[in-house]
Motif scaffolding. Structure first.
Motif, PDB file in Angstrom:
ATOM      1  N   ILE A 190     101.110  -7.320 129.713  1.00 38.52           N
ATOM      2  CA  ILE A 190     100.527  -7.230 128.376  1.00 38.52           C
ATOM      3  C   ILE A 190      99.091  -6.758 128.559  1.00 38.52           C
ATOM      4  O   ILE A 190      98.508  -6.959 129.623  1.00 38.52           O
ATOM      5  CB  ILE A 190     100.633  -8.602 127.681  1.00 38.52           C
ATOM      6  N   HIS A 191      98.528  -6.109 127.571  1.00 35.88           N
ATOM      7  CA  HIS A 191      97.166  -5.618 127.747  1.00 35.88           C
ATOM      8  C   HIS A 191      96.388  -5.659 126.431  1.00 35.88           C
ATOM      9  O   HIS A 191      96.967  -5.708 125.352  1.00 35.88           O
ATOM     10  CB  HIS A 191      97.179  -4.183 128.278  1.00 35.88           C
ATOM     11  N   GLY A 192      95.087  -5.628 126.569  1.00 38.81           N
ATOM     12  CA  GLY A 192      94.193  -5.565 125.419  1.00 38.81           C
ATOM     13  C   GLY A 192      92.758  -5.544 125.904  1.00 38.81           C
ATOM     14  O   GLY A 192      92.477  -5.832 127.061  1.00 38.81           O
ATOM     15  N   ARG A 193      91.861  -5.228 124.982  1.00 39.26           N
ATOM     16  CA  ARG A 193      90.435  -5.293 125.349  1.00 39.26           C
ATOM     17  C   ARG A 193      89.946  -6.727 125.317  1.00 39.26           C
ATOM     18  O   ARG A 193      89.087  -7.105 126.080  1.00 39.26           O
ATOM     19  CB  ARG A 193      89.587  -4.437 124.399  1.00 39.26           C
ATOM     20  N   PHE A 194      90.471  -7.507 124.388  1.00 40.72           N
ATOM     21  CA  PHE A 194      90.109  -8.922 124.255  1.00 40.72           C
ATOM     22  C   PHE A 194      88.590  -9.091 124.123  1.00 40.72           C
ATOM     23  O   PHE A 194      87.988  -9.953 124.747  1.00 40.72           O
ATOM     24  CB  PHE A 194      90.668  -9.757 125.413  1.00 40.72           C
ATOM     25  N   GLN A 195      87.993  -8.221 123.293  1.00 41.15           N
ATOM     26  CA  GLN A 195      86.548  -8.289 123.044  1.00 41.15           C
ATOM     27  C   GLN A 195      86.310  -9.299 121.928  1.00 41.15           C
ATOM     28  O   GLN A 195      86.338  -8.955 120.761  1.00 41.15           O
ATOM     29  CB  GLN A 195      85.996  -6.906 122.715  1.00 41.15           C
ATOM     30  N   MET A 196      86.115 -10.419 122.293  1.00 35.17           N
ATOM     31  CA  MET A 196      86.119 -11.770 121.763  1.00 35.17           C
ATOM     32  C   MET A 196      87.573 -12.153 121.549  1.00 35.17           C
ATOM     33  O   MET A 196      88.270 -11.575 120.722  1.00 35.17           O
ATOM     34  CB  MET A 196      85.293 -11.944 120.489  1.00 35.17           C
ATOM     35  N   LEU A 197      87.978 -13.050 122.378  1.00 30.63           N
ATOM     36  CA  LEU A 197      89.331 -13.578 122.315  1.00 30.63           C
ATOM     37  C   LEU A 197      89.465 -14.384 121.034  1.00 30.63           C
ATOM     38  O   LEU A 197      88.654 -15.273 120.771  1.00 30.63           O
ATOM     39  CB  LEU A 197      89.583 -14.452 123.540  1.00 30.63           C
ATOM     40  N   HIS A 198      90.482 -14.078 120.227  1.00 32.56           N
ATOM     41  CA  HIS A 198      90.667 -14.786 118.966  1.00 32.56           C
ATOM     42  C   HIS A 198      92.107 -15.259 118.833  1.00 32.56           C
ATOM     43  O   HIS A 198      92.939 -15.023 119.727  1.00 32.56           O
ATOM     44  CB  HIS A 198      90.237 -13.928 117.767  1.00 32.56           C
ATOM     45  N   LYS A 199      92.396 -15.937 117.753  1.00 37.73           N
ATOM     46  CA  LYS A 199      93.718 -16.527 117.540  1.00 37.73           C
ATOM     47  C   LYS A 199      94.836 -15.492 117.633  1.00 37.73           C
ATOM     48  O   LYS A 199      95.882 -15.743 118.223  1.00 37.73           O
ATOM     49  CB  LYS A 199      93.755 -17.230 116.182  1.00 37.73           C
ATOM     50  N   GLY A 200      94.637 -14.326 117.045  1.00 39.75           N
ATOM     51  CA  GLY A 200      95.642 -13.270 117.113  1.00 39.75           C
ATOM     52  C   GLY A 200      95.910 -12.839 118.550  1.00 39.75           C
ATOM     53  O   GLY A 200      97.058 -12.578 118.928  1.00 39.75           O
ATOM     54  N   HIS A 201      94.856 -12.766 119.369  1.00 36.84           N
ATOM     55  CA  HIS A 201      95.043 -12.444 120.779  1.00 36.84           C
ATOM     56  C   HIS A 201      95.885 -13.505 121.470  1.00 36.84           C
ATOM     57  O   HIS A 201      96.781 -13.192 122.258  1.00 36.84           O
ATOM     58  CB  HIS A 201      93.691 -12.341 121.504  1.00 36.84           C
ATOM     59  N   MET A 202      95.588 -14.783 121.180  1.00 31.27           N
ATOM     60  CA  MET A 202      96.338 -15.858 121.827  1.00 31.27           C
ATOM     61  C   MET A 202      97.798 -15.835 121.401  1.00 31.27           C
ATOM     62  O   MET A 202      98.696 -16.055 122.228  1.00 31.27           O
ATOM     63  CB  MET A 202      95.712 -17.226 121.532  1.00 31.27           C
ATOM     64  N   GLU A 203      98.061 -15.541 120.151  1.00 32.77           N
ATOM     65  CA  GLU A 203      99.452 -15.437 119.697  1.00 32.77           C
ATOM     66  C   GLU A 203     100.162 -14.317 120.464  1.00 32.77           C
ATOM     67  O   GLU A 203     101.316 -14.474 120.870  1.00 32.77           O
ATOM     68  CB  GLU A 203      99.496 -15.186 118.191  1.00 32.77           C
ATOM     69  N   TYR A 204      99.489 -13.216 120.657  1.00 33.57           N
ATOM     70  CA  TYR A 204     100.017 -12.068 121.401  1.00 33.57           C
ATOM     71  C   TYR A 204     100.280 -12.449 122.861  1.00 33.57           C
ATOM     72  O   TYR A 204     101.362 -12.195 123.403  1.00 33.57           O
ATOM     73  CB  TYR A 204      99.000 -10.937 121.269  1.00 33.57           C
ATOM     74  N   LEU A 205      99.308 -13.089 123.504  1.00 36.82           N
ATOM     75  CA  LEU A 205      99.453 -13.494 124.899  1.00 36.82           C
ATOM     76  C   LEU A 205     100.598 -14.488 125.079  1.00 36.82           C
ATOM     77  O   LEU A 205     101.416 -14.356 125.995  1.00 36.82           O
ATOM     78  CB  LEU A 205      98.144 -14.092 125.412  1.00 36.82           C
ATOM     79  N   LEU A 206     100.664 -15.473 124.209  1.00 35.11           N
ATOM     80  CA  LEU A 206     101.710 -16.491 124.321  1.00 35.11           C
ATOM     81  C   LEU A 206     103.088 -15.922 123.999  1.00 35.11           C
ATOM     82  O   LEU A 206     104.086 -16.318 124.616  1.00 35.11           O
ATOM     83  CB  LEU A 206     101.372 -17.694 123.449  1.00 35.11           C
ATOM     84  N   ALA A 207     103.155 -14.988 123.065  1.00 35.05           N
ATOM     85  CA  ALA A 207     104.435 -14.332 122.766  1.00 35.05           C
ATOM     86  C   ALA A 207     104.902 -13.528 123.973  1.00 35.05           C
ATOM     87  O   ALA A 207     106.100 -13.507 124.294  1.00 35.05           O
ATOM     88  CB  ALA A 207     104.305 -13.432 121.534  1.00 35.05           C
ATOM     89  N   GLY A 208     103.978 -12.876 124.659  1.00 33.79           N
ATOM     90  CA  GLY A 208     104.328 -12.148 125.872  1.00 33.79           C
ATOM     91  C   GLY A 208     104.822 -13.093 126.952  1.00 33.79           C
ATOM     92  O   GLY A 208     105.825 -12.826 127.618  1.00 33.79           O
ATOM     93  N   LYS A 209     104.143 -14.218 127.109  1.00 35.61           N
ATOM     94  CA  LYS A 209     104.542 -15.185 128.144  1.00 35.61           C
ATOM     95  C   LYS A 209     105.928 -15.753 127.867  1.00 35.61           C
ATOM     96  O   LYS A 209     106.698 -16.016 128.805  1.00 35.61           O
ATOM     97  CB  LYS A 209     103.497 -16.313 128.248  1.00 35.61           C
ATOM     98  N   LYS A 210     106.283 -15.933 126.617  1.00 32.40           N
ATOM     99  CA  LYS A 210     107.609 -16.458 126.281  1.00 32.40           C
ATOM    100  C   LYS A 210     108.725 -15.509 126.709  1.00 32.40           C
ATOM    101  O   LYS A 210     109.868 -15.915 126.861  1.00 32.40           O
ATOM    102  CB  LYS A 210     107.719 -16.716 124.782  1.00 32.40           C
ATOM    103  N   ARG A 211     108.402 -14.238 126.895  1.00 31.27           N
ATOM    104  CA  ARG A 211     109.410 -13.232 127.229  1.00 31.27           C
ATOM    105  C   ARG A 211     109.606 -13.030 128.733  1.00 31.27           C
ATOM    106  O   ARG A 211     110.462 -12.266 129.154  1.00 31.27           O
ATOM    107  CB  ARG A 211     109.030 -11.894 126.596  1.00 31.27           C
ATOM    108  N   CYS A 212     108.767 -13.688 129.547  1.00 33.89           N
ATOM    109  CA  CYS A 212     108.880 -13.463 130.992  1.00 33.89           C
ATOM    110  C   CYS A 212     108.501 -14.722 131.768  1.00 33.89           C
ATOM    111  O   CYS A 212     107.840 -15.611 131.255  1.00 33.89           O
ATOM    112  CB  CYS A 212     107.988 -12.297 131.409  1.00 33.89           C
ATOM    113  N   LYS A 213     108.917 -14.733 133.026  1.00 34.40           N
ATOM    114  CA  LYS A 213     108.574 -15.850 133.905  1.00 34.40           C
ATOM    115  C   LYS A 213     107.126 -15.750 134.385  1.00 34.40           C
ATOM    116  O   LYS A 213     106.450 -16.759 134.545  1.00 34.40           O
ATOM    117  CB  LYS A 213     109.529 -15.884 135.098  1.00 34.40           C
ATOM    118  N   TYR A 214     106.684 -14.533 134.657  1.00 35.49           N
ATOM    119  CA  TYR A 214     105.338 -14.295 135.181  1.00 35.49           C
ATOM    120  C   TYR A 214     104.698 -13.187 134.357  1.00 35.49           C
ATOM    121  O   TYR A 214     105.256 -12.100 134.228  1.00 35.49           O
ATOM    122  CB  TYR A 214     105.425 -13.886 136.655  1.00 35.49           C
ATOM    123  N   LEU A 215     103.531 -13.458 133.796  1.00 35.04           N
ATOM    124  CA  LEU A 215     102.852 -12.506 132.919  1.00 35.04           C
ATOM    125  C   LEU A 215     101.604 -11.959 133.590  1.00 35.04           C
ATOM    126  O   LEU A 215     100.756 -12.725 134.065  1.00 35.04           O
ATOM    127  CB  LEU A 215     102.459 -13.182 131.600  1.00 35.04           C
TER     128      LEU A 215
END
Length: 129
Positions: A7-32
Motif C-alpha cells: 500500500i502506498h501514500g504520502r501520508f503528509q499528516m497521518l489522519h483517520k482516512g489514512h488509518m482506515e486505508y492502512l488497516l483495510a490493506g492489512k486485512k487483505r494480507c498477512k504481511y503489509l
C-alpha cells in the motif's frame, strides 16, 4: 488473503482516512508493506494529474517523521512489527519501485481523483479498495 500486500501514500499528516486505508490493506494480507511516496525531494516529481503533490508546501514532513507516525499508529491499532514494514515508495519513478518492494506482491490502492486514475492505468495489477 494475500501473503504480501503493498500500500502506498504520502501520508503528509497521518489522519483517520489514512488509518482506515492502512488497516483495510492489512486485512487483505498477512504481511503489509507500507510505501511512503515522495520520500525525499530527489524522488518527487511533478504530475499534471496532481500538481500540488510535488510542491514543498504539500510535503512538509520528512520520510522519517512519516515513518514514525505510521509505525506508532500501526502498533497502537494492534498490528505487530512482524506484520508490516515501511519503505520509501518513489511512485513518480516506477522503474525504481522494484528496489523497495517485491513486484510480485499484491498492490492495493484507492481512487479519489485524476491522480488515482492515472496510477491505476499505469499499474494494471493493483487492486482498488
Amino acid at each position: 488473503m494475500d501473503s504480501v500486500g503493498v500500500i502506498h501514500g504520502r501520508f503528509q499528516m497521518l489522519h483517520k482516512g489514512h488509518m482506515e486505508y492502512l488497516l483495510a490493506g492489512k486485512k487483505r494480507c498477512k504481511y503489509l508493506i507500507i510505501g511512503i511516496a515522495n520520500p525525499d525531494i530527489s524522488l518527487t516529481n511533478y504530475s499534471d494529474a496532481a500538481p500540488h503533490r510535488s510542491m514543498p508546501l504539500a510535503n512538509p514532513l520528512t520520510y522519517y517523521e512519516r515513518f514514525q507516525m505510521i509505525r506508532g499508529s500501526m502498533l497502537e491499532n494492534g498490528i505487530s512489527l512482524q506484520e508490516f514494514d515501511i519503505v520509501p515508495f518513489p511512485i513518480n519513478y516506477p522503474d525504481l519501485l522494484r528496489n523497495y518492494v517485491p513486484m510480485d506482491a499484491r498492490f492495493y490502492m484507492t481512487i479519489y481523483d485524476q491522480w488515482g486514475i492515472r496510477k491505476k492505468r499505469f499499474w494494471k495489477n493493483w487492486d482498488v479498495m
